[in-house]
Write an enzyme that holds these catalytic residues in place. Structure first.
Site, short mmCIF file in Angstrom:
data_model
loop_
_atom_site.label_atom_id
_atom_site.label_comp_id
_atom_site.label_asym_id
_atom_site.label_seq_id
_atom_site.Cartn_x
_atom_site.Cartn_y
_atom_site.Cartn_z
N ARG A 64 41.07 33.96 39.06
CA ARG A 64 41.56 33.35 37.82
C ARG A 64 42.22 32.00 37.99
O ARG A 64 42.65 31.39 37.03
CB ARG A 64 42.56 34.32 37.17
CG ARG A 64 41.95 35.64 36.83
CD ARG A 64 42.99 36.74 36.73
NE ARG A 64 43.51 37.10 38.05
CZ ARG A 64 44.46 37.98 38.27
NH1 ARG A 64 45.02 38.59 37.25
NH2 ARG A 64 44.86 38.25 39.50
N LEU A 173 43.31 23.93 47.16
CA LEU A 173 42.99 24.46 48.49
C LEU A 173 43.64 25.82 48.75
O LEU A 173 43.02 26.71 49.35
CB LEU A 173 43.43 23.43 49.56
CG LEU A 173 43.17 23.80 51.01
CD1 LEU A 173 41.69 24.06 51.28
CD2 LEU A 173 43.67 22.69 51.94
N ARG A 183 36.12 36.71 49.88
CA ARG A 183 34.67 36.71 49.63
C ARG A 183 33.82 36.30 50.83
O ARG A 183 32.61 36.55 50.80
CB ARG A 183 34.35 35.81 48.42
CG ARG A 183 35.07 36.22 47.14
CD ARG A 183 34.72 37.63 46.69
NE ARG A 183 35.38 37.98 45.43
CZ ARG A 183 35.17 39.10 44.75
NH1 ARG A 183 34.33 40.01 45.21
NH2 ARG A 183 35.81 39.34 43.63
#
Ligand SMILES: Cc1cc2nc3c(=O)[nH]c(=O)nc-3n(C[C@H](O)[C@H](O)[C@H](O)COP(=O)(O)OP(=O)(O)OC[C@H]3O[C@@H](n4cnc5c(N)ncnc54)[C@H](O)[C@@H]3O)c2cc1C
Length: 264
Positions: A64, A173, A183
């Site tokens: 988000r 970053l 991920r």
């Protein structure tokens, strides 16, 4: 926007000092990342233009903290392009991890062929129906003057999740590294992991010192629970340890064995 020096500059602002020698900068970045002093990393931002299958976008969008602008399938015609996995990526459901595939258990050639056939024919069929419903061809020309054609925002609901979407995705970053930690990880689905791995390579070129510290402390580092730490201490003292008395569940014990690369 920004680079390793911007992180260092932000961290040193309270002292009114600019960047120092490369080694000192590298050490400071290492300290910041090791101790989760994260706001200096937010001084760097990156914007990606990403094309991705919709089922990957659904996982991606759970993050988000990025700014997103996505292709509108209400406004534009969805492209005739579908993600069809490579045969070697067609694996069976894992028996241990109910959430994913067992990457070592690839389907046999006969099953692979049938799965690919189903994926291709179904996506082609649903795309043809999509065009028929909107009464347009792929270039946006009306096919039949006598028909209204269904609105694109409704016709799209019949398309598969393997259709591609695209977006601009801008993130700082700190939050990008959080995304990549989750991920570009073996627990993440292969199809999102391959994107994350490419992005990791980009981070390495963009902010090499931040990348190095991130890999050292987070990507290849480990969070160790208090009972797991006790087990390690006992091992270092040559004391006998076993799962039952360790305070760790079978799964936690298994994870620790894996981390420490032990036989059992
Ligand atoms: C392997 C894997 C499997 C998953 N399986 C599932 C699943 O089965 N079902 C499912 O629904 N989801 C699943 N997820 C998604 C997961 O639960 C998270 O939603 C996703 O990884 C985003 O993580 P995040 O909230 O830390 O990241 P971001 O949204 O990028 O947020 C970054 C950080 O900002 C802070 N933050 C952001 N928004 C808030 C807020 N509103 N309140 C407080 N703090 C906030 C938090 O510290 C957060 O860690 C899975 C994720 C992974 C990696």
């Amino acid at each position: 926007m920004g680079n390793d020096s911007s992180v260092v500059q932000a961290a040193r602002v309270s002292y009114g000092q600019g960047t120092k020698k490369v080694n000192a900068d590298k050490g400071l970045i290492n300290y910041l990342i090791a101790n989760r002093h994260t706001t200096p990393l937010e001084m760097c931002e990156i914007k990606f233009h990403i094309k991705l299958p919709i089922f990957v976008a659904r996982q991606w969008n759970r993050h988000r903290t990025a700014s997103v602008n996505e292709y509108s399938a209400r406004y534009s015609i969805v492209e005739d392009e579908f993600y069809i996995p490579r045969a070697e990526n067609l694996s069976a459901q894992s028996k241990i991890n109910h959430q994913g595939r067992d990457e070592s258990k690839v389907l046999n050639a006969v099953e692979q062929k049938r799965v690919l056939e189903i994926l291709k024919t179904d996506s082609l069929k649903s795309y043809q129906h999509y065009l028929e419903m909107i009464n347009q061809d792929e270039a946006g020309n009306i096919v039949d003057d006598q028909k209204e054609g269904l609105a694109r925002e409704l016709a799209r609901m019949n398309l598969p999740l393997s259709c591609y979407t695209q977006w601009y995705w801008k993130i700082d970053l700190h939050n990008l590294l959080h995304f990549l930690n989750l991920r570009a990880d073996s627990h993440a689905q292969y199809e999102i992991r391959v994107y994350a791995q490419v992005m990791l390579d980009m981070v390495k070129k963009w902010v090499p010192h931040c990348f190095e510290a991130f890999v050292k402390h987070h990507k290849q580092g480990q969070n160790i629970s208090a009972p797991a730490l006790e087990v390690i201490k006992k091992m270092l003292n040559n004391e006998k340890v076993n799962q039952e008395e360790s305070g760790l569940s079978v799964r936690e014990w298994g994870e620790l064995v894996k981390i420490l690369n032990l036989q059992n």
